[in-house]
Motif scaffolding. Structure first.
Motif, PDB file in Angstrom:
ATOM      1  N   ARG A   1     -44.672 -21.255  10.393  1.00  0.00           N
ATOM      2  CA  ARG A   1     -43.754 -22.505  11.396  1.00  0.00           C
ATOM      3  C   ARG A   1     -42.634 -21.283  12.117  1.00  0.00           C
ATOM      4  N   ALA A   2     -42.639 -20.945  10.566  1.00  0.00           N
ATOM      5  CA  ALA A   2     -41.329 -20.166  11.416  1.00  0.00           C
ATOM      6  C   ALA A   2     -40.749 -18.600  10.411  1.00  0.00           C
ATOM      7  N   PRO A   3     -42.283 -17.833  10.833  1.00  0.00           N
ATOM      8  CA  PRO A   3     -42.563 -16.150  10.561  1.00  0.00           C
ATOM      9  C   PRO A   3     -41.028 -15.368  10.412  1.00  0.00           C
ATOM     10  N   THR A   4     -40.860 -14.807   9.555  1.00  0.00           N
ATOM     11  CA  THR A   4     -39.742 -14.236   9.760  1.00  0.00           C
ATOM     12  C   THR A   4     -39.524 -12.541   9.238  1.00  0.00           C
ATOM     13  N   LEU A   5     -38.720 -11.703   9.216  1.00  0.00           N
ATOM     14  CA  LEU A   5     -39.219 -10.480   8.875  1.00  0.00           C
ATOM     15  C   LEU A   5     -37.771  -9.682   8.403  1.00  0.00           C
ATOM     16  N   CYS A   6     -38.444  -9.208   7.148  1.00  0.00           N
ATOM     17  CA  CYS A   6     -37.368  -8.492   7.106  1.00  0.00           C
ATOM     18  C   CYS A   6     -36.667  -6.827   7.875  1.00  0.00           C
ATOM     19  N   LEU A   7     -35.398  -7.512   7.912  1.00  0.00           N
ATOM     20  CA  LEU A   7     -35.180  -6.278   8.672  1.00  0.00           C
ATOM     21  C   LEU A   7     -35.340  -4.445   7.281  1.00  0.00           C
ATOM     22  N   VAL A   8     -34.849  -5.164   6.418  1.00  0.00           N
ATOM     23  CA  VAL A   8     -35.120  -3.894   4.636  1.00  0.00           C
ATOM     24  C   VAL A   8     -36.423  -3.684   5.077  1.00  0.00           C
ATOM     25  N   CYS A   9     -37.478  -4.092   4.757  1.00  0.00           N
ATOM     26  CA  CYS A   9     -38.420  -3.491   3.946  1.00  0.00           C
ATOM     27  C   CYS A   9     -39.593  -4.134   4.275  1.00  0.00           C
ATOM     28  N   GLY A  10     -39.364  -4.445   5.908  1.00  0.00           N
ATOM     29  CA  GLY A  10     -40.730  -5.003   7.030  1.00  0.00           C
ATOM     30  C   GLY A  10     -41.347  -5.974   6.628  1.00  0.00           C
ATOM     31  N   ALA A  11     -41.165  -6.843   5.643  1.00  0.00           N
ATOM     32  CA  ALA A  11     -42.221  -8.045   5.122  1.00  0.00           C
ATOM     33  C   ALA A  11     -42.030  -8.978   6.122  1.00  0.00           C
ATOM     34  N   MET A  12     -42.905  -9.412   6.142  1.00  0.00           N
ATOM     35  CA  MET A  12     -43.357 -10.656   6.904  1.00  0.00           C
ATOM     36  C   MET A  12     -43.232 -12.325   5.803  1.00  0.00           C
ATOM     37  N   LEU A  13     -42.507 -13.344   6.139  1.00  0.00           N
ATOM     38  CA  LEU A  13     -42.267 -13.984   4.879  1.00  0.00           C
ATOM     39  C   LEU A  13     -42.538 -15.060   5.657  1.00  0.00           C
TER      40      LEU A  13
ATOM     41  N   THR B   1     -36.125  -9.395  -4.465  1.00  0.00           N
ATOM     42  CA  THR B   1     -36.698  -8.747  -5.164  1.00  0.00           C
ATOM     43  C   THR B   1     -36.221  -7.524  -3.794  1.00  0.00           C
ATOM     44  N   CYS B   2     -35.922  -7.954  -3.088  1.00  0.00           N
ATOM     45  CA  CYS B   2     -35.627  -6.882  -2.552  1.00  0.00           C
ATOM     46  C   CYS B   2     -34.518  -5.974  -2.041  1.00  0.00           C
ATOM     47  N   GLY B   3     -33.120  -7.217  -1.434  1.00  0.00           N
ATOM     48  CA  GLY B   3     -31.783  -6.587  -1.624  1.00  0.00           C
ATOM     49  C   GLY B   3     -31.046  -6.775  -2.930  1.00  0.00           C
ATOM     50  N   ALA B   4     -31.192  -6.982  -3.766  1.00  0.00           N
ATOM     51  CA  ALA B   4     -29.741  -7.513  -4.845  1.00  0.00           C
ATOM     52  C   ALA B   4     -29.551  -9.041  -4.475  1.00  0.00           C
ATOM     53  N   GLY B   5     -29.636 -10.008  -3.729  1.00  0.00           N
ATOM     54  CA  GLY B   5     -28.949 -10.989  -3.005  1.00  0.00           C
ATOM     55  C   GLY B   5     -29.317 -10.556  -1.707  1.00  0.00           C
ATOM     56  N   VAL B   6     -29.431  -9.415  -1.344  1.00  0.00           N
ATOM     57  CA  VAL B   6     -28.073  -9.665   0.152  1.00  0.00           C
ATOM     58  C   VAL B   6     -29.870  -9.322   1.154  1.00  0.00           C
ATOM     59  N   GLY B   7     -29.529 -10.029   2.112  1.00  0.00           N
ATOM     60  CA  GLY B   7     -31.442  -9.793   3.259  1.00  0.00           C
ATOM     61  C   GLY B   7     -30.448 -10.141   4.522  1.00  0.00           C
ATOM     62  N   LEU B   8     -31.563  -9.365   5.876  1.00  0.00           N
ATOM     63  CA  LEU B   8     -30.992  -9.426   6.931  1.00  0.00           C
ATOM     64  C   LEU B   8     -32.425  -9.628   7.163  1.00  0.00           C
ATOM     65  N   PHE B   9     -32.704 -10.612   8.219  1.00  0.00           N
ATOM     66  CA  PHE B   9     -33.816 -11.342   8.904  1.00  0.00           C
ATOM     67  C   PHE B   9     -33.991 -11.392   9.898  1.00  0.00           C
ATOM     68  N   LEU B  10     -35.077 -10.928  10.983  1.00  0.00           N
ATOM     69  CA  LEU B  10     -35.170 -11.552  11.971  1.00  0.00           C
ATOM     70  C   LEU B  10     -36.094 -12.913  11.712  1.00  0.00           C
ATOM     71  N   ARG B  11     -35.625 -14.210  12.289  1.00  0.00           N
ATOM     72  CA  ARG B  11     -36.497 -14.705  12.470  1.00  0.00           C
ATOM     73  C   ARG B  11     -36.885 -14.659  14.466  1.00  0.00           C
ATOM     74  N   VAL B  12     -38.305 -14.488  13.992  1.00  0.00           N
ATOM     75  CA  VAL B  12     -38.525 -13.752  15.207  1.00  0.00           C
ATOM     76  C   VAL B  12     -39.122 -15.453  16.154  1.00  0.00           C
ATOM     77  N   ARG B  13     -39.533 -16.671  15.916  1.00  0.00           N
ATOM     78  CA  ARG B  13     -39.397 -16.929  16.988  1.00  0.00           C
ATOM     79  C   ARG B  13     -38.664 -17.599  17.180  1.00  0.00           C
ATOM     80  N   GLU B  14     -37.449 -17.476  16.105  1.00  0.00           N
ATOM     81  CA  GLU B  14     -35.886 -18.149  17.283  1.00  0.00           C
ATOM     82  C   GLU B  14     -35.422 -16.887  17.894  1.00  0.00           C
ATOM     83  N   SER B  15     -35.151 -15.859  17.611  1.00  0.00           N
ATOM     84  CA  SER B  15     -35.152 -14.254  17.545  1.00  0.00           C
ATOM     85  C   SER B  15     -33.454 -14.110  17.336  1.00  0.00           C
TER      86      SER B  15
END
Ligand SMILES: [Zn+2]
Ligand SMILES: [Zn+2]
Ligand SMILES: [Zn+2]
Ligand SMILES: [Zn+2]
Ligand SMILES: [Zn+2]
Ligand SMILES: [Zn+2]
Ligand SMILES: [Zn+2]
Length: 1759
Positions: A1632-1644, A1669-1683
């Motif tokens: 429902r809310a595909p979200t892209l990790c901007l650090v490693c490119g994983a889709m969540l 696992t990706c950012g030691a607790g810090v993350g940047l994501f792009l919520r694709v459907r919400e831009s």
């Protein structure tokens, strides 16, 4: 019982796979006389065996087996039978011979991007799939991009959907017309088999899905005849159905109780029920299932309707599942052949006996009884079959329209969302214009929809009007659902016909009758009565009525469009109908209301007694407003110009026509005047929406039109007298002595406002002419004027402008068509958005009394306009702009301007204004009167200028205003009054305008004199221009002074706000004034060592360095304002700091969280997790900070008692906001004094000697232990001059305490463990944060091309310098022998030591960390040297040399590439030769190293080692307070000066060569480490691919900079990617809310139950879990459907951030609401990347959360 099922019994399908032959079965069927019987027998036998779906928890093998059995045993025979051949070949053959229709028909998945062309689409529901869009011409047009909600299909190829270019490249018809009847293309045998098989299967599916076996328990198990299983076992399912009443949590909780499953299983059940609409939750005998059913019903039935559960026999469930599979199979088969598709359509729509006898009818009419999964499957089939075949689409549409009322009624009773209802197919049918027309004519569709709608709204009052107040929740729900019908009506009316036929006219007018009935139910609904005395007790419900109005507005507009397209018949007829409906419904209006006679200015009129302030009044008058709309349309016709008497106007008297709208406008005025305060917010909201852009077109605007229409048909004096009377102001202007009104009038202010409002209304009635039909204008003129007035308020972004303009049914405002002609576009920078600015030449069209301005808009616009005119040196008067001429029908409106009553009003107000003050008049009142006067003058001037020949101008305002006033205001003429007011000191503000008026009067006089001799009056010219100029200057100066004062006050307020919370807690601490506070924002008091020293040596390390100890550091505490010198023995001063774990420098984002027992002494060269420290640079006394922090803690405790939720900082984790700048901090760094410059010892020990002493010392320390007497003794000899028991204490207790505080804070954050002073790793983590922070800053400086020194902001400079000095001292606060152990382990890496085991190999080490750790730990060792023979710096220099050589070797070992280029004879420089020499030495022992040319080697070494040297230079600069050489400050550092600063030879290889004898054995020991060969092999096998992973692969130097992932330029690419992303946890479901990790490119799969996991015992969403696992607790994501960009830090903190995608207007589209194409803005993305690399994310989150504390808390951890 359940277990018995899973045991393999001999009859299980797998055993039969082998013996079964689909071909033979098909043969048997072919031969059978009764095919249906045969097929049913087959299904009856196999279906229950194969499809015995258990209750979940099955493994995928079982699922696969089921799938396989279904294919081989059930579907394959069907295919063999149908095709008469092997299915694969048969289908290929079919497809080959198919001549497909040109429709694309791609059915959209949820979240898939869809495109609509704003230029070519027939309406906004016409969309293309991405493939078609990219292959179409529309991608060059203005298009809109949205994400599909699922359902619906691509309209490519549908010629009715597109005004032009309906085909993409793929679907372009290839010349050959698709055959008329595709069935004729098939062989007759195939046709026959198709008919019989399709009928059997479709009937089978329909019977199973729609059978009413669900009603009664005893019938529910009955299967259709012929399908009973051979033996009937006692096996049942307990089936749970979904509803929209119960929440996920309720269902999960209940299931755990009822079927005793785990939480996880329950979640999975609930997810499936939500997705498919049903799920079996238990399998077993009847009793077993029935028991679960009763538990569920009991548990959920207490508060609401219980969950729907049903015990079903397993064979029924199996057949139902197969029915769905059969439908999907049919849908698949017909894709191969249009002929088969048509056969299926024919079968589906074949009539049996009676109405609604087709199979499709059965499905439709049982839609609401089916579960979600079944509906989805058959809807999909309908779309693939009937909707793809144009002929049958029409037949289906007729059936759909026939059943419309019943389907909608079923939908109303159902509680599923509309998307899964068959009624949602209306969009596919009604949006096709020809289809809609046909249905309208043949099926009375318009009338049906409207009547169905009206029937659903049953609550009426006595007069038959809708009654929405006191709506129950259930009624509100119904109301919500019934609104979908309006959507259908909109589709039907979307495009007016180009060609009218008589039947269409008749049906449209019949539909209109139904519609008028609907409007009559709305006319006068929700009436209000003014509340006096007491406040209303309960706010009445008003939203429903406005929702209805809002939803109907586009329909009303469309109906007017339809009328307009047939002016002669339909428009006139419609006008008559509305008129008669109106006179019916308001027929009783004047009855019972006593007539009243009004006399004013010599005129008399009759009206009735009615007071808005005392009687019922309603805002809802749709009938009047529709009439107003039609009146305007009539006025545009030719008839109106030529034979107005033929228009059907006379039925209602004008005063009656305008009565209700006038009341409504008066109501607004009275609300503004504050007369309705006691009626509460409900009324205020209604008035707001009445004027709001969403409603005003069919509300406020039309009321003005109606007044205009009324006024144009009346004597202007009568009109105005009625207006006065309704405003309850008549007595004010009619009484002989108007002054009396303010002598004893308590409500004077109210009355003044009313007069202002009334004057404004008159201005609007005369002046608003931008509606085609009122004035002679084009539709676009209206839009342009709207835009001009919006931009007059301030420059606006595209979306802001769009919001201010009304949309038409096509969601268009016309903005783009005119915007460029009136405004210029200013591009946005890295922040903000693009803005449109009004071009100055349009300023003259500005109208201060523009009807859509609110009072606030008006004053803003007025100020902006005056300012702009002042700047351009223009007159600042704001006279009305010249209005467009009126249409013929309304031509007499202008007479209002010069009628006696208006003149009397003007005279009265001017007369009052003579007296300053007293409250009897207001500036606004006068301003409005002046505006009216100016309008009249403009009118006269225009008439004079435009008259042709000697024709007399009837408009003679200038003449009339020279007449002396009549009773009641027995004073001078208006003109005389104006002249006397011109110089009145209290009217300074209006002077410009009065001057303008008098000047215009002069001009008109001149024109008149030129042409006639009639008028004789004199005009005294106003004051000269110089005078006004001088006044203007004076006013300007005054204004500027005022602005400056305001600014000062604002700054002071901000300052005090900043400190208020602290001051409140520590009142006694604050004695100093605010000004001093401001001066101390940073540690600016001491001069930085870099600028103070100009010493020539410029060496930062080693005995020759020059230190900064002679510099006194004076700093000021931001809290107590005391000045303090930083001394080792003094009071501790600290720097607010924020420590965080970081993976920003690592290229590896998949590392698992390391164990808490990690040994941090050695850092891997990939720098997987570092500890970063930053500071805002604000200094405090340690004691002041402690007191402050305690206050914060107390405050937080109090806050938590009051309310729950998180603050932006986590006090329990030591977080606080810097008391001065509110920067997020979690600890403090102690400030320490500079190190002293070493005394120059004449003969520093050589490397060899130093190494020897050091090893000796280590050996001694290693073996020594304390004797019982407290003496130290050891086996090894202690070097001369060393005292093992020496432990220096260079710092005061307060400083030591702070060193410990900071060490522990870093320790806690860095290792994620509880602080423990005894842990030997404490100092190591302290050193690591020095090394890591320097490395990350060095990297940023390098990437941004900034000089190494001098470009850092002061706060970073301060932070690093205190950090490094802390690092050099942190050994003093821990047991010394732990530090010795660390040093010996570190040194053993370079100098083998048999006492140290498990030294890592040098390829697995970051050399900078090694350097920093060993230098910082060496201090402790050196402190034992009491001989005074050598300084600590000698050791530092030797360590630097050793580590540098090790790094050289490291670089050489890893520098190999795939491309080997031998260049032996190059000779080359000394550097190259020496490099080659060392490399050959390495190759001699490591044969796997490739040949590399010396030139290549040296250049790689130089590049690879540079970051290390730069970081080392920074480190020693801060450690030793050494001034950097000028060229490292000024520009990108040169190699030579860097080396000399570090006391290294520019040819680094000399380090090796000069000590070759000593070093060769060391180098040998490095490369002979057992870890080296496997690492090298791993590295060399994959040339070109950067080896990243710790453990296994090798890191190359220089390390590549970390970047955020590459994003596509076009945002829809991302949407498309995301739409095919499925949740990794719930079996191929769309996320429902595909979200892209901007650090490693994983889709969540974010924000969803399915992907929540537990981290440290708390449930967290996929994003939060990923950050660990990706950012030691810090993350940047792009919520694709919400831009939308999401920042997350830790478990509870997060914020949204604008995405780096902009539309063409320079705006982001968070939420993807506007749908403009979005493109990547690289600058913004880089900015975000920099923020990440600077470790600024937590800080941004902190600020965002601090700013939004009042907003609803978002559960960041569950995203
Ligand atoms: Zn398509
Ligand atoms: Zn296409
Ligand atoms: Zn187009
Ligand atoms: Zn202080
Ligand atoms: Zn600060
Ligand atoms: Zn998921
Ligand atoms: Zn990631």
């Amino acid at each position: 019982m359940a277990a018995a099922e899973s045991e393999q019994d001999p009859s299980s399908p797998s055993g039969e796979f082998l013996s079964f032959s689909a071909r033979d079965t098909a043969q048997r069927w072919l031969a059978a006389s009764d095919l249906k019987q045969e097929v049913y027998r087959h299904l009856a036998l196999y279906v229950p065996r194969i499809l015995c779906q258990g209750t979940g928890g099955r493994d995928s093998r079982e699922e696969q087996r089921e799938e396989l059995g279904c294919q081989l045993l059930l579907l394959a025979p069907l295919e063999w039978f149908l095709l008469g051949a092997e299915p694969g070949a048969g289908l290929a053959h079919l497809q080959q011979n198919n001549r497909p229709s040109a429709l694309c028909g791609h059915v959209f998945k949820v979240g898939e991007p869809t495109y609509s062309c704003r230029e070519c689409a027939a309406d906004p529901t016409c969309v293309l799939c991405m493939t078609c869009f990219l292959g179409s011409v529309h991608k060059e047009h203005r298009y809109r991009m949205t994400t599909s909600g699922g359902g619906g299909f691509c309209d490519c190829g549908d010629t009715e959907a597109w005004k032009s270019s309906p085909f993409c490249q793929t679907h372009l018809p290839d010349g050959g017309e698709a055959p008329e009847d595709p069935v004729s293309q098939l062989s007759p045998d195939l046709v026959a088999r198709g008919y019989s098989l399709f009928s059997i299967l479709l009937k089978y599916a329909v019977d199973l899905l729609t059978g009413d076996q669900q009603d009664q328990q005893d019938r529910q198990d009955r299967l259709p005849e012929g399908l009973e299983p051979p033996e009937r076992a006692d096996t049942y399912f307990c089936m749970l159905f979904n509803d929209e009443v119960h929440t996920y949590e309720q269902v999960i909780y209940t299931l755990q109780k009822a079927v005793s499953c785990s939480q996880r299983e329950a979640v999975s059940f609930a997810t499936t029920v939500d997705r498919d609409g049903r799920k079996s939750v238990r399998y077993g005998d009847f009793q077993f299932c029935d028991q679960a059913k009763s538990v569920i019903v009991r548990n959920t039935g207490r508060q609401s309707k219980p969950l729907r559960v049903q015990v079903m026999h397993s064979s029924v469930v199996a057949h139902q599942s197969f029915a769905l599979k059969a439908l999907s199979w049919l849908g698949g088969i017909i894709q191969y052949s249009d002929g088969l598709r048509r056969i299926l359509c024919q079968v589906g729509l074949q009539k049996g006996e009676g109405e609604n006898s087709t199979l499709v009818d059965h499905l439709m009419l049982n839609d609401s009884k089916m579960w979600k999964g079944a509906r989805n499957v058959y809807h999909q089939l309908l779309m693939n079959s009937l909707l793809m075949d144009l002929k049958f689409k029409k037949i289906f549409a007729i059936q759909f329209a026939k059943n419309y009322r019943r389907l909608q009624t079923d939908f109303m009773e159902d509680d599923h969302e509309r998307l899964v209802s068959v009624t949602s197919l209306s969009v596919q049918l009604f949006t096709v214009p020809t289809m809609a027309r046909m249905l309208m004519v043949d099926q009375d569709l318009m009338g049906t929809i409207i009547r169905t709608f009206v029937d659903q709204l049953r609550h009426r009052d006595l007069q038959g009007r809708f009654q929405f107040d006191r709506y129950t929740a259930q009624q509100a729900f119904r109301f919500q659902r019934v609104q979908n019908l309006i959507g259908d009506l909109k589709y039907v009316l979307m495009s007016p016909p180009d060609q009218w036929t008589d039947p269409l006219r008749i049906k449209f007018l019949e539909g209109l009758d139904a519609f008028l009935d609907l409007l009559r139910c709305m006319q006068g609904m929700d009436p209000v009565v003014r509340q006096v005395g007491q406040h209303i007790e309960m706010e009445p419900e008003w939203e429903a009525a406005f929702t209805l109005q809002m939803k109907l507005s586009p329909v009303i507009s469309m109906i007017q469009d339809w009328c307009r397209s047939d002016p002669e018949v339909v428009l006139v007829q419609a006008y008559r109908k509305v008129l008669s409906m109106l006179s019916q419904s308001s027929g009783g209006l004047p009855d019972g209301e006593q007539p009243l006679s009004l006399v004013l200015a010599g005129h008399q009129v009759e009206t009735f007694r009615y007071q808005v302030s005392q009687e019922r009044v309603s805002i809802h008058l749709p009938l009047c407003r529709l009439l107003a709309g039609l009146h305007v349309l009539l006025s545009r016709t030719e008839v109106a110009t030529r034979f107005p008497e033929q228009l059907p106007l006379g039925e209602l008297a004008p005063p009656l026509l305008m009565e209700l709208p006038l009341r409504c406008l008066v109501l607004c005025a009275q609300v503004h005047a504050g007369m309705w305060r006691r009626n509460g917010f409900s009324l205020i909201n209604q008035i707001y929406y009445y004027h709001n852009v969403k409603c005003r077109v069919e509300m406020f605007d039309k009321d003005i039109v109606m007044l205009q229409a009324g006024a144009s048909m009346m004597d202007p004096n009568h009109f105005l007298m009625i207006v006065l009377s309704r405003f309850e102001l008549f007595h004010v202007f009619s009484s002989a002595d108007a002054r009396k009104r303010y002598r004893d009038n308590k409500d004077l202010v109210q009355q003044n406002t009313l007069i202002e409002e009334m004057l404004h209304l008159i201005i609007m009635v005369i002046g608003e002419r931008y509606v085609a039909g009122i004035g002679q204008v084009q539709p676009l003129d209206e839009v342009r004027r709207e835009i001009i007035h919006q931009l007059s308020i301030r420059p606006m972004a595209h979306s802001e402008l769009l919001k201010a303009l009304p949309e038409n049914g096509n969601k268009e405002t016309g903005l783009e068509r005119v915007i460029d002609s009136v405004a210029s576009f200013k591009k946005p920078g890295v922040t903000g958005r693009g803005l449109y600015e009004l071009r100055p030449e349009w300023n003259k069209h500005f109208n201060l009394y523009f009807h859509h301005y609110s009072r606030a808009d008006q004053s803003k616009a007025e100020e902006a306009q005056r300012k702009s005119r002042r700047q351009n040196g223009e007159d600042t008067a704001l006279p009305p702009p010249p209005p467009p001429p009126l249409c013929h029908l309304l031509g007499s409106l202008v007479n209002l301007l010069q009628c006696d009553v208006l003149l009397a009003l003007e005279g009265a107000v001017l007369q009052w204004s003579v007296e300053p003050g007293g409250g009897s008049w207001t500036e606004s009142m006068l301003q409005r009167v002046l505006h009216l006067v100016a309008m009249a003058l403009l009118e006269e001037q225009q008439q004079l200028e435009n008259r042709c020949g000697e024709e007399d101008v009837t408009f003679s305002y200038t003449c009339k205003i020279t007449r002396p006033g009549e009773a009641p205001s027995s004073s001078g003429s208006i003109l005389a009054l104006l002249e006397s007011l011109q110089n009145a000191p209290h009217l300074e503000v209006h002077k410009d305008m009065i001057t303008w008026i008098l000047k215009t009067v002069g001009t008109i006089k001149t024109i008149r004199e030129r042409t006639s001799t009639s008028s004789t009056f004199t005009v005294s010219q106003g004051a000269g221009p110089e005078e006004t100029g001088r006044d203007r200057d004076k006013a300007e100066r005054k204004r500027k002074a005022e602005m400056a004062r305001l600014r000062r006050e604002k700054i002071m307020a901000q300052m005090s706000e900043m400190q208020k919370h602290f001051i409140n807690e520590n009142k006694d601490l604050f004695q100093q004034s605010l000004e001093e506070m401001e001066a101390s924002t940073s540690a600016a008091e001491y001069s930085s060592p870099s600028s103070a020293l100009t010493c020539a040596s410029k060496v930062c390390v080693g005995p020759r360095r020059v230190g900064g100890a002679d510099l006194r550091q004076l700093v000021t505490c931001i809290l107590c304002q005391e000045e303090q010198e930083v001394r080792g023995a003094g009071k501790a001063m600290v720097l607010a700091a924020f420590v965080q774990r970081s993976t920003v420098l690592s290229r590896n984002h998949t590392c698992t969280p390391e164990p808490a027992g990690r040994d941090p002494v050695f850092m891997h060269p990939d720098l997987p997790v570092g500890v970063h420290t930053a500071s805002c640079g604000h200094i405090m006394h340690a004691t002041c900070w402690q007191r402050y922090f305690e206050a914060v803690q107390v405050k937080e405790q109090r806050r938590q008692q009051r309310l729950r939720g998180n603050t932006s900082y986590d006090v329990e984790n030591g977080e606080f906001l810097c008391p001065l700048c509110e920067c997020l901090s979690n600890t403090v760094i102690p400030l320490l004094p500079h190190l002293a410059t070493p005394g120059h010892s004449p003969d520093p020990p050589s490397l060899e000697a130093w190494l020897q002493t050091t090893s000796q010392l280590i050996a001694a320390l290693h073996t020594c232990r304390k004797t019982p007497e407290g003496e130290l003794e050891g086996a090894e000899p202690v070097p001369e001059g060393f005292r093992l028991d020496f432990s220096p204490q260079p710092f005061s207790s307060s400083i030591s305490e702070m060193i410990t505080t900071f060490s522990l804070a870093v320790f806690k954050v860095g290792l994620k463990v509880e602080p423990d002073e005894q842990d030997g790793r404490v100092p190591v983590v302290g050193w690591s944060t020095c090394a890591f922070s320097i490395q990350s800053i060095e990297r940023l400086l390098l990437d941004e091309d900034k000089p190494l020194f001098g470009s850092l902001p002061c706060r970073q400079d301060d932070c690093l310098s205190s950090l490094v000095r802390f690092g050099s001292a942190c050994w003093t606060s821990v047991p010394q022998n732990t530090v010795y152990t660390h040093f010996s382990r570190l040194l053993a890496v370079l100098v083998p030591d048999r006492r140290v085991e498990n030294s890592p190999c040098i390829l697995n080490l970051d050399m900078f960390h090694l350097l920093v750790y060993s230098v910082l730990s060496y201090s402790s060792l050196h402190s034992l040297d009491q001989s005074g023979r050598s300084s600590v710096d000698v050791g530092h220099l030797h360590l630097l040399h050793l580590v540098t050589v090790a790094h050289l070797v490291q670089v050489l070992l890893t520098c190999s590439t795939g491309e080997v280029c031998m260049d032996q004879d190059g000779g080359g420089s000394e550097e190259e030769q020496l490099t080659l020499q060392l490399y050959c030495f390495l190759r001699k022992h490591l044969s796997s190293l490739p040949d590399v040319s010396p030139w290549q080697l040296w250049s790689r070494v130089k590049a690879g080692i540079l970051p290390f040297l730069r970081a080392a230079a920074l480190f020693f600069h801060y450690l030793n307070s050494a001034a950097p050489p000028a060229d490292l400050v000024a520009g990108p550092g040169q190699w030579e000066s860097l080396c000399s600063f570090l006391s290294l030879p520019p040819n680094l290889l000399l380090l090796y060569q000069t000590h070759q004898d000593l070093l060769d054995p060391l180098v040998l020991s490095w490369i002979q480490h057992p870890g080296v060969p496997p690492l090298l092999r791993g590295g060399i096998q994959h040339p070109g691919v950067a080896p990243l992973l710790p453990g296994g692969r090798v890191t190359r130097f220089p390390r590549e900079s970390n970047r955020l992932i590459e994003l596509p330029e076009d945002y829809s690419v991302l949407i498309n990617q995301a739409s095919s992303f499925t949740c990794p946890r719930s079996g191929g479901d769309k996320s429902r809310a595909p979200t892209l990790c901007l650090v490693c490119g994983a889709m969540l799969c974010s924000q969803s139950y399915c992907c929540q996991t537990e981290v440290d015992g708390e449930d967290v969403g996929a994003c939060t879990a990923h950050t660990f696992t990706c950012g030691a607790g810090v993350g940047l994501f792009l919520r694709v459907r919400e831009s939308q960009v999401l920042f997350v830090a830790g478990k509870t903190k997060g914020c949204f951030y604008p995405p780096p995608y902009l539309d063409d207007y320079g705006e982001t589209d968070q939420g993807l609401k506007r749908g403009n194409p979005l493109h990547l803005c690289p600058d913004r993305y880089r900015k975000m990347e920099r923020l990440w690399r600077q470790h600024g994310i937590p800080e941004v989150i902190g600020h965002a959360q601090e700013a939004n504390q009042t907003l609803v808390a978002i559960d960041w951890q569950h995203l």
